[in-house]
Design a protein around this motif. Sequence first.
Motif, PDB file in Angstrom:
ATOM      1  N   UNK A  25       0.827  -1.209   0.000  1.00 29.37           N
ATOM      2  CA  UNK A  25       0.000   0.000   0.000  1.00 29.37           C
ATOM      3  C   UNK A  25       0.861   1.259   0.000  1.00 29.37           C
ATOM      4  N   UNK A  26       0.195   2.361  -0.268  1.00 26.06           N
ATOM      5  CA  UNK A  26       0.841   3.673  -0.245  1.00 26.06           C
ATOM      6  C   UNK A  26      -0.008   4.615   0.588  1.00 26.06           C
ATOM      7  N   UNK A  27       0.658   5.355   1.445  1.00 25.34           N
ATOM      8  CA  UNK A  27      -0.001   6.409   2.210  1.00 25.34           C
ATOM      9  C   UNK A  27       0.477   7.730   1.626  1.00 25.34           C
TER      10      UNK A  27
ATOM     11  N   UNK B 108       5.946   3.336  -2.017  1.00 27.20           N
ATOM     12  CA  UNK B 108       4.992   2.256  -1.774  1.00 27.20           C
ATOM     13  C   UNK B 108       5.561   1.310  -0.712  1.00 27.20           C
ATOM     14  N   UNK B 109       4.733   0.903   0.226  1.00 27.72           N
ATOM     15  CA  UNK B 109       5.159  -0.067   1.231  1.00 27.72           C
ATOM     16  C   UNK B 109       5.128  -1.470   0.643  1.00 27.72           C
ATOM     17  N   UNK B 110       5.803  -2.386   1.313  1.00 25.75           N
ATOM     18  CA  UNK B 110       5.906  -3.740   0.767  1.00 25.75           C
ATOM     19  C   UNK B 110       6.175  -4.753   1.861  1.00 25.75           C
ATOM     20  N   UNK B 111       5.979  -6.014   1.491  1.00 23.36           N
ATOM     21  CA  UNK B 111       6.386  -7.131   2.336  1.00 23.36           C
ATOM     22  C   UNK B 111       7.856  -7.409   2.025  1.00 23.36           C
ATOM     23  N   UNK B 112       8.672  -7.498   3.061  1.00 23.11           N
ATOM     24  CA  UNK B 112      10.102  -7.749   2.892  1.00 23.11           C
ATOM     25  C   UNK B 112      10.474  -9.090   3.518  1.00 23.11           C
ATOM     26  N   UNK B 113      11.445  -9.762   2.894  1.00 30.05           N
ATOM     27  CA  UNK B 113      11.947 -11.037   3.409  1.00 30.05           C
ATOM     28  C   UNK B 113      13.466 -11.053   3.282  1.00 30.05           C
ATOM     29  N   UNK B 114      14.086 -12.009   3.922  1.00 29.93           N
ATOM     30  CA  UNK B 114      15.521 -12.177   3.734  1.00 29.93           C
ATOM     31  C   UNK B 114      15.793 -12.612   2.303  1.00 29.93           C
ATOM     32  N   UNK B 115      16.918 -12.171   1.741  1.00 23.11           N
ATOM     33  CA  UNK B 115      17.245 -12.467   0.342  1.00 23.11           C
ATOM     34  C   UNK B 115      17.242 -13.969   0.072  1.00 23.11           C
ATOM     35  N   UNK B 116      17.658 -14.754   1.032  1.00 19.94           N
ATOM     36  CA  UNK B 116      17.732 -16.211   0.852  1.00 19.94           C
ATOM     37  C   UNK B 116      16.345 -16.850   0.710  1.00 19.94           C
ATOM     38  N   UNK B 117      15.302 -16.136   1.146  1.00 19.57           N
ATOM     39  CA  UNK B 117      13.949 -16.691   1.119  1.00 19.57           C
ATOM     40  C   UNK B 117      13.097 -16.181  -0.042  1.00 19.57           C
TER      41      UNK B 117
ATOM     42  N   UNK C 164      -8.755   2.452   6.449  1.00 15.86           N
ATOM     43  CA  UNK C 164      -8.018   3.708   6.251  1.00 15.86           C
ATOM     44  C   UNK C 164      -8.869   4.842   5.673  1.00 15.86           C
ATOM     45  N   UNK C 165     -10.066   4.508   5.206  1.00 18.68           N
ATOM     46  CA  UNK C 165     -11.026   5.540   4.768  1.00 18.68           C
ATOM     47  C   UNK C 165     -10.415   6.542   3.771  1.00 18.68           C
ATOM     48  N   UNK C 166      -9.623   6.012   2.830  1.00 21.89           N
ATOM     49  CA  UNK C 166      -9.082   6.863   1.775  1.00 21.89           C
ATOM     50  C   UNK C 166      -7.746   7.498   2.077  1.00 21.89           C
ATOM     51  N   UNK C 167      -7.269   7.419   3.319  1.00 27.89           N
ATOM     52  CA  UNK C 167      -5.969   8.021   3.641  1.00 27.89           C
ATOM     53  C   UNK C 167      -4.816   7.185   3.106  1.00 27.89           C
ATOM     54  N   UNK C 168      -5.071   5.913   2.861  1.00 24.51           N
ATOM     55  CA  UNK C 168      -4.099   5.027   2.235  1.00 24.51           C
ATOM     56  C   UNK C 168      -4.737   4.357   1.034  1.00 24.51           C
ATOM     57  N   UNK C 169      -3.912   3.897   0.095  1.00 27.56           N
ATOM     58  CA  UNK C 169      -4.437   3.237  -1.099  1.00 27.56           C
ATOM     59  C   UNK C 169      -3.646   1.963  -1.367  1.00 27.56           C
ATOM     60  N   UNK C 170      -4.329   0.934  -1.853  1.00 26.90           N
ATOM     61  CA  UNK C 170      -3.634  -0.285  -2.264  1.00 26.90           C
ATOM     62  C   UNK C 170      -2.733   0.046  -3.443  1.00 26.90           C
ATOM     63  N   UNK C 171      -1.538  -0.521  -3.446  1.00 25.82           N
ATOM     64  CA  UNK C 171      -0.551  -0.111  -4.460  1.00 25.82           C
ATOM     65  C   UNK C 171       0.227  -1.303  -4.982  1.00 25.82           C
ATOM     66  N   UNK C 172      -0.495  -2.263  -5.599  1.00 24.93           N
ATOM     67  CA  UNK C 172       0.173  -3.433  -6.180  1.00 24.93           C
ATOM     68  C   UNK C 172      -0.418  -3.776  -7.523  1.00 24.93           C
TER      69      UNK C 172
END
Length: 280
Positions: free
Chosen positions: A121-123, A237-246, A272-280
Motif C-alpha cells: 500500500x501507499x499512504x 509504496x510499502x511492501x512485504x520484505x523477506x531475507x534475500x535467501x527466502x 483507512x477511509x481513503x488516507x491510504x491506497x492499495x498499491x500493487x
Amino acid sequence: MLETTPRVAVIPGRRTALIALAASVFSVAALTFAPAVHAQDKTSIKVGIMAGEEEDTWVAVKEQAATNGLTVETVIFNDYTQPNEALARGEIDANAFQHEPYLENQIATQGYKIVVAGYTALWPVGLYSKKHKSLEELPDGAVIGVPNDPSNEGRALRVLEDAGLIKLREGAGILATVADVDENPKKLEIKELDAGIVGRAIDDLDGAVVNTDWALKSGLTADIQIARETIENNPYRNFIAVRAEDKDAPWVKKLVASYQNEAVKEAFDRIYKGSGVSAY
C-alpha cells in the motif's frame, strides 16, 4: 501384559561386528539422504508489522493466508528500527512496514540482506491548507511547512515539484532539501519543521506537506488537501520484505498473494477511509 524391556538376540563374534557396521552405515546414509527442512517448506510464519491500523488490516491477511495453507502470526513493533533487525536475526520471517528509500538506507548503514517480496500500500503525502482551497489560490510568498528529516523532506519537496510550485535541481534525488530548490516562481517560503509538528502548525502556515500518519494525528482531512503525490512508480509504496535467501520460497508467494487480493483491499479501504491506497 506388555513387556517393558525388549528382548535382544545375542549374535556371537564376527557376525555381530558386521551387523553393527551395516547398521552404522545405514544410519549415516539415512542422515545423508534424509530430506532437509528448509524455509521454503514453511506452513507457519511470523510477520513483523507496526502497531495501529495495520493490525486490523492483517486480520484480513491472516484469513486469506489460512485459505492458502499458511498460518501467519503477526509480531507487533512500535519502533521503526526494530522490524528489519528482527528479520535479519531470523526472529521473524517477513515484515511489512517500510518503503524502498527507507530499506535502502538501512541496507547501506546496517548491511541487511533484505529484499522486496511484494508491494502492499501507499499512504500518499499531501499538501494541506486551511486558508486556500486550491493550488491556484496560493499567493506569492506563501509559507509552506515541510518535515525536516531527510527521507520525508525530499518526498515533500517532490509533492511541491509535481504540483508545479517549485523545481528541484537535476540529480537532487530522494533526499533533496530546500537547498536543492532550483526554481521557485511563487517565491514560496519553505519552512523545515519536525515531522510531528508540521501538521499541527497548519494554522500558522499557508500550507503544509504532511504524511498520512501525522495528518491523521493532526486532525487533517482529505477535504483540505490541495495536492497529493501520485501512486504510479512511487518509490514510497510499502511492501512485504523477506531475507534475500527466502525470496523464491513458496511460502513467500503465498504470503504476497494473501495480501494482494480483493478481500484485503476492501478491508484496507474500510480501515483507512481513503488516507491510504492499495498499491500493487
